[in-house]
Design a protein around this motif. Sequence first.
Motif, PDB file in Angstrom:
ATOM      1  N   ARG A   1       0.836  -1.200   0.000  1.00 10.38           N
ATOM      2  CA  ARG A   1       0.000   0.000   0.000  1.00 10.38           C
ATOM      3  C   ARG A   1       0.874   1.255   0.000  1.00 10.38           C
ATOM      4  NH1 ARG A   1      -2.761  -1.344   4.215  1.00 10.38           N
ATOM      5  NH2 ARG A   1      -1.609  -0.028   5.658  1.00 10.38           N
ATOM      6  N   ARG A   2       1.922   1.227   0.807  1.00  7.62           N
ATOM      7  CA  ARG A   2       2.801   2.397   0.879  1.00  7.62           C
ATOM      8  C   ARG A   2       3.575   2.601  -0.417  1.00  7.62           C
ATOM      9  NH1 ARG A   2       4.545   0.925   7.122  1.00  7.62           N
ATOM     10  NH2 ARG A   2       2.473   1.418   7.964  1.00  7.62           N
ATOM     11  N   ALA A   3       3.915   1.496  -1.080  1.00  6.92           N
ATOM     12  CA  ALA A   3       4.567   1.624  -2.382  1.00  6.92           C
ATOM     13  C   ALA A   3       3.642   2.304  -3.382  1.00  6.92           C
ATOM     14  CB  ALA A   3       4.986   0.242  -2.895  1.00  6.92           C
ATOM     15  N   LEU A   4       2.363   1.944  -3.353  1.00  3.62           N
ATOM     16  CA  LEU A   4       1.390   2.574  -4.255  1.00  3.62           C
ATOM     17  C   LEU A   4       1.201   4.047  -3.924  1.00  3.62           C
ATOM     18  CD1 LEU A   4      -1.282  -0.276  -4.436  1.00  3.62           C
ATOM     19  CD2 LEU A   4       0.276   0.442  -6.247  1.00  3.62           C
ATOM     20  N   ILE A   5       1.215   4.367  -2.622  1.00  6.89           N
ATOM     21  CA  ILE A   5       1.094   5.768  -2.216  1.00  6.89           C
ATOM     22  C   ILE A   5       2.286   6.571  -2.735  1.00  6.89           C
ATOM     23  CG2 ILE A   5       1.191   7.325  -0.219  1.00  6.89           C
ATOM     24  CD1 ILE A   5      -0.514   5.287   1.307  1.00  6.89           C
TER      25      ILE A   5
ATOM     26  N   THR B   1      -5.967   4.850   8.227  1.00  2.00           N
ATOM     27  CA  THR B   1      -4.939   3.979   7.653  1.00  2.00           C
ATOM     28  C   THR B   1      -4.003   4.776   6.746  1.00  2.00           C
ATOM     29  OG1 THR B   1      -6.329   2.012   7.745  1.00  2.00           O
ATOM     30  CG2 THR B   1      -4.539   1.986   6.154  1.00  2.00           C
ATOM     31  N   VAL B   2      -4.558   5.633   5.903  1.00  3.50           N
ATOM     32  CA  VAL B   2      -3.728   6.452   5.013  1.00  3.50           C
ATOM     33  C   VAL B   2      -2.829   7.380   5.820  1.00  3.50           C
ATOM     34  CG1 VAL B   2      -3.781   8.325   3.318  1.00  3.50           C
ATOM     35  CG2 VAL B   2      -5.270   6.351   3.030  1.00  3.50           C
ATOM     36  N   ARG B   3      -3.370   7.977   6.876  1.00  3.18           N
ATOM     37  CA  ARG B   3      -2.562   8.893   7.682  1.00  3.18           C
ATOM     38  C   ARG B   3      -1.411   8.150   8.372  1.00  3.18           C
ATOM     39  NH1 ARG B   3      -4.756  13.904   7.906  1.00  3.18           N
ATOM     40  NH2 ARG B   3      -6.965  14.088   7.354  1.00  3.18           N
ATOM     41  N   ARG B   4      -1.685   6.927   8.832  1.00  2.00           N
ATOM     42  CA  ARG B   4      -0.615   6.134   9.438  1.00  2.00           C
ATOM     43  C   ARG B   4       0.460   5.797   8.402  1.00  2.00           C
ATOM     44  NH1 ARG B   4      -4.704   3.258  12.555  1.00  2.00           N
ATOM     45  NH2 ARG B   4      -4.750   1.688  10.890  1.00  2.00           N
ATOM     46  N   ASP B   5       0.015   5.461   7.180  1.00  7.02           N
ATOM     47  CA  ASP B   5       0.979   5.175   6.114  1.00  7.02           C
ATOM     48  C   ASP B   5       1.820   6.399   5.776  1.00  7.02           C
ATOM     49  OD1 ASP B   5      -1.182   2.926   4.202  1.00  7.02           O
ATOM     50  OD2 ASP B   5       0.182   2.540   5.866  1.00  7.02           O
ATOM     51  N   LEU B   6       1.189   7.556   5.713  1.00  6.20           N
ATOM     52  CA  LEU B   6       1.926   8.785   5.418  1.00  6.20           C
ATOM     53  C   LEU B   6       2.913   9.105   6.531  1.00  6.20           C
ATOM     54  CD1 LEU B   6      -0.868  11.101   3.922  1.00  6.20           C
ATOM     55  CD2 LEU B   6       0.864   9.779   2.701  1.00  6.20           C
TER      56      LEU B   6
ATOM     57  N   LEU C   1       5.883   6.723   6.051  1.00  2.00           N
ATOM     58  CA  LEU C   1       6.712   7.113   4.903  1.00  2.00           C
ATOM     59  C   LEU C   1       7.465   8.407   5.173  1.00  2.00           C
ATOM     60  CD1 LEU C   1       4.173   6.221   2.080  1.00  2.00           C
ATOM     61  CD2 LEU C   1       6.360   5.085   2.503  1.00  2.00           C
ATOM     62  N   ALA C   2       6.836   9.330   5.908  1.00  2.00           N
ATOM     63  CA  ALA C   2       7.514  10.580   6.251  1.00  2.00           C
ATOM     64  C   ALA C   2       8.678  10.327   7.199  1.00  2.00           C
ATOM     65  CB  ALA C   2       6.514  11.559   6.880  1.00  2.00           C
TER      66      ALA C   2
ATOM     67  N   GLN D   1      10.487   7.720   7.238  1.00  2.00           N
ATOM     68  CA  GLN D   1      11.541   7.109   6.420  1.00  2.00           C
ATOM     69  C   GLN D   1      12.184   8.116   5.465  1.00  2.00           C
ATOM     70  OE1 GLN D   1       9.301   4.047   4.505  1.00  2.00           O
ATOM     71  NE2 GLN D   1       9.444   2.626   6.215  1.00  2.00           N
ATOM     72  N   GLY D   2      11.604   9.315   5.376  1.00  2.88           N
ATOM     73  CA  GLY D   2      12.136  10.311   4.461  1.00  2.88           C
ATOM     74  C   GLY D   2      11.703  10.119   3.025  1.00  2.88           C
ATOM     75  N   ALA D   3      10.669   9.278   2.816  1.00  2.00           N
ATOM     76  CA  ALA D   3      10.237   8.964   1.455  1.00  2.00           C
ATOM     77  C   ALA D   3       9.352  10.048   0.862  1.00  2.00           C
ATOM     78  CB  ALA D   3       9.503   7.631   1.430  1.00  2.00           C
ATOM     79  N   LEU D   4       8.655  10.802   1.702  1.00  2.00           N
ATOM     80  CA  LEU D   4       7.799  11.893   1.249  1.00  2.00           C
ATOM     81  C   LEU D   4       7.692  12.918   2.372  1.00  2.00           C
ATOM     82  CD1 LEU D   4       5.055  11.206   2.956  1.00  2.00           C
ATOM     83  CD2 LEU D   4       4.493   9.767   1.005  1.00  2.00           C
ATOM     84  N   GLU D   5       7.076  14.033   2.060  1.00  2.00           N
ATOM     85  CA  GLU D   5       6.880  15.096   3.050  1.00  2.00           C
ATOM     86  C   GLU D   5       5.387  15.304   3.272  1.00  2.00           C
ATOM     87  OE1 GLU D   5       7.769  19.900   3.643  1.00  2.00           O
ATOM     88  OE2 GLU D   5       8.629  18.780   1.954  1.00  2.00           O
TER      89      GLU D   5
END
Length: 293
Positions: free
Chosen positions: A12-16, A41-46, A49-50, A52-56
């Motif tokens: 899911r996080r890869a798709l995000i 669920t989306v907020r937890r994924d974000l 990922l944040a 991990q430095g993958a997105l902001e």
Amino acid sequence: MSDNQNLLAEQRRALILEEVRRRGGARVNELTRKLSVSDMTVRRDLDALARQGALEKVHGGAVPVAEASTHEPGFEAKSSLELSAKEDIARAAATMVQPGTAIALSGGTTTFALARHLLDVPNLTVVTNSVRVADVFHSAQRAGAGATGNRPGAATVVLTGGVRTPSDSLVGSVADAAIRALHFDALFLGVHGISVEAGLSTPNLAEAETNRHFVGSARRVIVVADHTKWGTVGLSSFASLEQVDALVTDSGMPLEARAEIRDHLPELVVAGETGEQDAEGLSDIRAEGLSGG
């Protein structure tokens, strides 16, 4: 149950990440509709990922960050890089494949080059999660098919299913299940990055999981990577150097890096060179062979 949940979260996080990079950003409500999951669920994924430095994270959604660890160029962009080095690597790696063996080729432009050099090796079974690699074999079979529709000695190609990445690899639960059920004499693995500290890594979380299964199903793991991959670290590590049996690289690999690699790997093959030490390494691999049993 927890392992399945973790796997689904990675997919899911890869798709995000792909959605955020493709569109330059995404809102939480858009992602909940696209993924059919809850706002929480989306907020937890974000959040994950944040961290991990993958997105902001921004108000109401997320935007991409310009970091090498999370940037995954498409296949066409990568295919124009280090062409000569990849051909040298592919030519050397092809000599390590014995007729009648079962091998796996991961996704990537170097394994794509290798596939073209394997067309004349008879009676191979090739498992791949690369659409491009599979097309190399299928196109050759169509071009050389006789009256029966089969080219004598042509490879048997198994293409895993899965979700397509920017590099035209198939990843996710379908690909992972197919790979787990098989065993390979050798895996030829393309990588985004390789280093002593991080091992083998990729910017794609789902691809990292699929590559872990590839490594776990192979009797021998042979990495095919040009010198620019050394010292590069992607978002997710999927194997340590201790899990690698050989690295096939090109003559651009610096001498100090070669010494460090030899300290950690059983075999180093430098394609395009005829130095005694490198030639001995290739001879040892050939002598051992890749036949099952």
